[in-house]
Every structure is written in C-alpha cells, then in structure tokens.
Design a protein around this motif. Structure first.
Motif, short mmCIF file in Angstrom:
data_model
loop_
_atom_site.label_atom_id
_atom_site.label_comp_id
_atom_site.label_asym_id
_atom_site.label_seq_id
_atom_site.Cartn_x
_atom_site.Cartn_y
_atom_site.Cartn_z
N GLY A 110 1.06 -1.10 0.44
CA GLY A 110 0.30 0.64 0.31
C GLY A 110 0.93 0.81 -0.35
O GLY A 110 0.46 2.26 -0.51
N GLY A 111 2.78 0.65 0.19
CA GLY A 111 2.89 2.18 0.14
C GLY A 111 4.15 2.22 1.48
O GLY A 111 4.26 1.45 2.18
N ALA A 112 4.15 3.33 1.55
CA ALA A 112 4.81 3.90 2.47
C ALA A 112 4.34 3.47 4.45
O ALA A 112 2.98 3.82 4.29
CB ALA A 112 5.63 5.31 3.26
N ARG A 113 4.92 3.41 4.90
CA ARG A 113 4.83 2.51 6.47
C ARG A 113 4.29 4.18 7.45
O ARG A 113 5.39 4.27 7.41
CB ARG A 113 5.44 1.83 7.28
CG ARG A 113 4.81 0.64 8.99
CD ARG A 113 4.42 0.65 8.95
NE ARG A 113 4.30 -0.93 8.06
CZ ARG A 113 4.89 -1.81 8.25
NH1 ARG A 113 5.86 -1.67 9.16
NH2 ARG A 113 5.53 -3.00 7.77
N MET A 114 3.28 4.62 7.40
CA MET A 114 3.30 5.93 7.98
C MET A 114 3.74 5.79 9.55
O MET A 114 3.74 7.10 9.59
CB MET A 114 1.47 6.57 7.64
CG MET A 114 1.45 7.45 7.17
SD MET A 114 -0.01 7.69 7.71
CE MET A 114 -1.10 7.01 9.72
N GLN A 115 4.00 4.96 10.12
CA GLN A 115 3.74 4.72 11.65
C GLN A 115 5.44 5.19 11.84
O GLN A 115 5.98 5.60 12.57
CB GLN A 115 3.77 3.52 12.44
CG GLN A 115 2.38 3.69 12.58
CD GLN A 115 1.36 3.41 11.66
OE1 GLN A 115 2.14 2.34 10.48
NE2 GLN A 115 -0.02 2.47 11.82
#
Ligand SMILES: [Zn+2]
Lengths: 318, 289
Positions: free
Chosen positions: B167-172
C-alpha cells in the motif's frame, strides 16, 4: 502587509503599538524615547522567545507562508548568469519544476527546483508546485546534462507532493519518480538538495537523492502532509496540528533521525522577512558544502551517496 | 511435474519452515468465495489452480510463502534477514503490538520475505512482499531487507527478482519510511551498474511509495492480471480532478496500454516466462533456451 501567523501575533501587535507610539510622540512633539526604548527591548525579548521556541505546527505555518521565498527567488539572489532550460523532450514543459544553468562563485552549476506561485494566477500556472511526470523527466534530463559537463547539481525541494491526477498516472508518475531516485544514486557529480519549504513525500524525494541534504530551519520534510496523516490516523484532518508533532517532520527532527546533514538557520520569524539576508546565509552554507564535496572523485561521490542512504532507517538486529 | 503439483508439494514443505501459525493462511473453510465474481468454489480447487478463480481468472492474493512455493525450484529457497526486528521510532501508540499480531498471523518478521533460491536451475535472489502484513507497507525493516537482498544479488552476481505488493510507505515510521525508497534505489543502481538483471513483478496491490520506487524500474516490469498499480489513490485523484475515472484505471491492463509495463503474465505461466527471461540473460553461455 504580510500574512500574520497565529503564534507570532504578540510580536506583531507589540511592534504595531511601538510604531503607533512613535507617530503620536512625533505629532505631539513629546519626548518618549525612554518609553519607546523600553518597549523595543521588550519586543526583542519577545521575538527571541517566540521565534526560538517554535512548535512543529508553527514551522508548518512558516513553511507555507504565501510570501516564503521560492526556488526562483533564491536563484535570483544567489547565482549569476542563470539561464532557464525547458522541457523533457518527451511530452512538454512542466512549470512546477524549474531548472537551468548558472554561475556560482565563478563556477558553472546546474540548478533544479520545485516552483510554487505566489499569486493565485501564478499558482495555477505552476500547478501549486506539484509536478507531473514531465517535470521529473526534465529534472533528470538536466541532471544528466550536468553529469556530462561535470558540474555540480543543486536541487531546491519545495512541494506538497507530486500531482495526484489522471494524466499524471497515465504518463507514469510512479516511473518518473522512481527513475529519478535510481539515476540520482549513480550521478558522478556532487548533488546537494536543500529543502526550502514543504518537502512532501515521493514528489519531494525525486529531487532528493543527494550527497548532502540541507534544510531551512522552518521547512518540513515528510512522508505525508499533517492533514493527510491526521485523516488516516484519527479520521479528522482538523487534527493536523497534533499530526505535525507526531510525524516528526521538522528540520531538528530530521537531524535527530540522521537523515539531513545541516540545518540552515532562518532570519527571525521566517525566511520571508528578509530574503536578502536569508539568501546570504544560504549561500555561505552552499559554498561550504560544495567545498566539502570537491575533494571526492566520481567513484567516491557515488559511494558517499550509497553510504548516506544505506545508513537511514531504525531497526533491531539481533 | 506440473506447476500445480509443485504448488501442492512445496506448500507442505514450506509450511514446516514457517511455523505452525501458517494454518491461518489456509482457513479450515472448505469453500472459498471469489472476491471478484462472488462465485463459491471448493477451496482445494482454488488452491490447486494457484489461487486463481477457475470461473473469472481473478488472481487471489498469495502469501509470501505460497509465492516461493509456486515460483522457485522445490526446496531451493533459503531466507535472509529473518532476524531484523521493527522498532517504534516515532513512538506511535500500539505500533509494536500491531507488528507482533501480523508476525504471528503471517509467520514473517516483516512485510517482505527475502532469500536465495533457484529458478529452473538459475540462481536468483528474490524479495516477496506480503500484503497480509500491515498491507505490505514499507518501513525501515522492509527497506533494509530489500536493500540487503539486492546487495546479496550484487555480491553473487545473480538476477534480482521482486514480487511487489504494498500500500506504500509505513506511516508510523514517518519520513524514515519515505527514505527507504532512496535506500533501495542506491542498492539497485549498483546492481544495475554491474550489468545484472532486475525483474520487477507487480502484484495486487502496488501503490504509493513502492510503486514510485523499485517496483517501476525493473529491466523488466511485469504484472499479474488485474493488479491495482498506481502512485496516488483513486479517491484522492477523483477529489482532485473532479472527474469520473474509467473502471480499469490503474489496473495492470491500463498500465500496459499506457506504456508502463513490458508484459502481463497469468500466474500459471509466470514461472516459465520469468525463467525464460533469466535464461536469456545468462552470462557467457549460449542463450538458446
Ligand atoms: Zn472469480
């Protein structure tokens, strides 16, 4: 009158009062210099305490200030003989990224940067500094040109992100960004990136695979905007202020995470308050950084970039 | 042995390697509903068909271990860097706990499985992203594992093959996750400089920062049918451009039509086709397959 940001209101109000008092004193021909001096000393104190204790959200306001100097403003103030070069030779010319050649301290240099507008009309022409694939491909074309003629590259990062549009997807927004990352990795000339406003996500990083990354004190660099983070984290974009803190997007944060190399101090209240002074400070940093890199040969420059990015990340190895 | 046999045989073997928790990936349910055409099938029949819907050819998601089983030579796979552990650099509440849950669920240490194996006899390094682990998002460990896998391929002078699903970058992990796009790129640049082969196989879904980095710069960009591939999310684009997007927008077929992919391979032919590409890039040998 420049846009006032909430956190600096006390400073602005006091400054207005002092000006008012000066006028009154002049008109009434009364000597109030003692009082005015006292107030000015207080103003200085207040400025110091407010501008040196800026919260992440305050910095976001400064980074987004409509009068914040843009890439072209710094080009104008720092470089000589700038000639703008257009087009990606494939599709068109994207006004959201500008680039060209110039002279810096008597040496040829290539400059590339995101370009926002200041007026609504200019912002529409510049697509608010949000590039399409042709912008990134123009940037890459100019980088390869710089490599051929062995001149350093300076990239100014100032974008909310790559444009999320239908045409951008059709023309390969992903590939354009990805291509820049891998091609920048292999450039045999010094590359310096300076974040001057908002550095938003992959659209910013596509000008950011540099030997040295510098950030203006009040600029931001993030994987997602505070509003975007807030709506994902808490389903509420109005919590952007909290997200700005949680996401760690300020220059000091990125320094702590060992992502950037240098913080360029800003004039009190933000770069827009004195562009000439700000440009002078930036020029000093750019001169010093280029000098640092001048000792590296082609192979060492690529190796230096490899080591820089290889080292970024936090995990446990056991 | 047919590729389907390999799937069923390897699956039993691989399961042993990845602890008992794998049972969850093969639900007890005897029946499976195709998420695309809604037709209900006997689970075993879907599995024997490499998890492709026998009715509509929809490619269901695979776990990383399942992908190893159907793609590499039986028993040839040795994993790398299973020991790397995710931390909580930004101090996000419950982040580590969420990681722990997905570790148990998938039997992986993070959202990518990397390792060395052979593909119809040719040694290759593979990285297989697994969207069952935090939606395949890329944080520091995913970036580091992929980078080390590329470095391994460079060291061994062998092709690097990645199956993307993210889904893309790991926001955390904030901007640290953004920087993994650059980190993997510097490693790919070096692999490419050596004249080595890189094949990117984009599977459903490949979006955001993964799409905008290693996924899109293979010497060969291949996709599975109908895979969702794109930079920005459909909803974001619709809100920005205020126009209705075509139904096939950001599908593999859409990307192929717009010149962004070399080919789309059905899962049944993926192993043979990719093996052929690898054989055609053998060094110092006659290239006739
Ligand atoms: Zn179906």
């Amino acid at each position: 009158m420049s846009k006032i940001m909430p956190f600096e209101e006390p400073v602005i109000k006091l400054r207005e009062k002092i000006d008012e008092l000066k006028h009154i004193a002049q008109d009434a021909e009364v000597d109030m210099s003692g009082e005015i001096e006292k107030l000015e000393a207080r103003l200085e104190q207040l400025e110091k305490s407010i501008y040196s204790n800026m919260a992440p959200w305050d910095r976001v306001q400064v980074a987004r200030h409509p009068e914040r100097p843009t890439t072209l403003a710094y080009i104008d103030a720092i470089f000589e003989d700038f000639i703008e070069l257009h087009g990606d030779r494939l599709f068109g010319d994207d006004a959201a990224i500008v680039g060209g050649i110039a002279s810096f301290n008597g040496q040829p240099i290539t400059i590339i940067g995101h370009q926002r507008g200041k007026t609504t009309k200019e912002n529409i022409r510049r697509n608010f500094g949000m590039p399409h694939p042709e912008g990134y491909r123009k940037a890459l074309r100019l980088m390869k040109q710089a490599e051929k003629f062995n001149r350093p590259i300076v990239c100014f990062i100032d974008t909310k992100g790559a444009y999320p549009g239908k045409a951008a997807e059709e023309r390969g927004q992903s590939e354009a960004i990805a291509r820049n990352l891998i091609e920048m990795a292999g450039l045999k000339v010094p590359v310096i990136s300076i974040v001057i406003g908002e550095g938003g996500s992959g659209g910013a990083l596509a000008l950011g695979v540099a030997n040295r990354i510098l950030m203006l004190e009040n600029s931001t660099y993030s994987v997602i905007s505070p509003e975007g983070a807030a709506s994902i984290l808490w389903k509420d974009a109005s919590l952007a202020k909290q997200a700005a803190e949680a996401m760690k997007i300020t220059a000091p944060d990125l320094m702590d995470m060992k992502i950037i190399d240098t913080i360029i101090p800003e004039v009190a209240g933000g770069a827009h308050r004195d562009i000439d002074k700000q440009a002078k400070v930036m020029k000093e940093h750019l001169t010093a950084t280029l000098e640092d890199l001048s000792v590296l040969n082609e192979e060492e420059l690529v190796q230096d970039r490899y080591e820089k990015f290889k080292a970024i990340g936090q995990f446990i190895e056991n | 042995m047919s590729i389907r046999d390999i799937f069923s045989v390897n699956r039993k073997k691989q399961r042993g390697n990845f602890s008992a928790t794998k049972e969850k990936d093969f639900p007890e349910d005897l029946m499976t509903k195709c998420p695309e055409c809604r037709k209900i099938h006997v689970t075993k029949a879907v599995e024997q068909n490499l998890k492709v819907c026998p009715n509509c050819q929809h490619h269901l998601k695979l776990t990383a271990q399942e992908r190893v089983a159907i793609f590499l030579d039986e028993g040839s796979f040795t994993s790398l860097d299973d020991h790397l552990q995710t931390t909580n650099p930004l101090g996000f509440p419950a982040y580590v706990e969420k990681i722990e849950v997905d570790k148990k669920k998938t039997g992986l240490n993070e959202a990518v499985l990397t390792g060395v194996g052979t593909l119809q006899g040719d040694k290759v390094v593979v990285a297989i992203m697994d969207s069952h682990f935090r939606m395949g998002s890329m944080g520091s460990v995913v970036g580091e594992k992929i980078t080390r896998a590329i470095e391994k391929a460079t060291e061994l002078r062998v092709p690097f093959i990645i199956f993307t699903a993210s889904g893309g970058a790991r926001m955390q992990e904030g901007v640290l996750s953004l920087m993994q796009m650059a980190k993997t790129s510097v490693a790919l640049s070096r692999h490419s400089e050596m004249g080595l082969l890189y094949i990117s196989i984009l599977t459903h879904p490949t979006t955001g920062g993964v799409s905008a980095s290693f996924a899109s710069v293979g010497d060969f960009n291949i996709a599975e049918p109908q895979a969702l591939i794109g930079f920005a999310g459909r909803r974001v684009i619709e809100q920005t451009v205020r126009e209705k997007l075509p139904d096939d927008f950001q599908t593999a077929e859409f990307l192929l039509a717009h010149g962004q992919l070399d080919a789309i391979f059905h899962r049944h032919e993926m192993r043979d086709k990719v093996a052929t590409i690898v054989k055609l890039h053998r060094k110092g040998e006659a290239t006739h397959v």
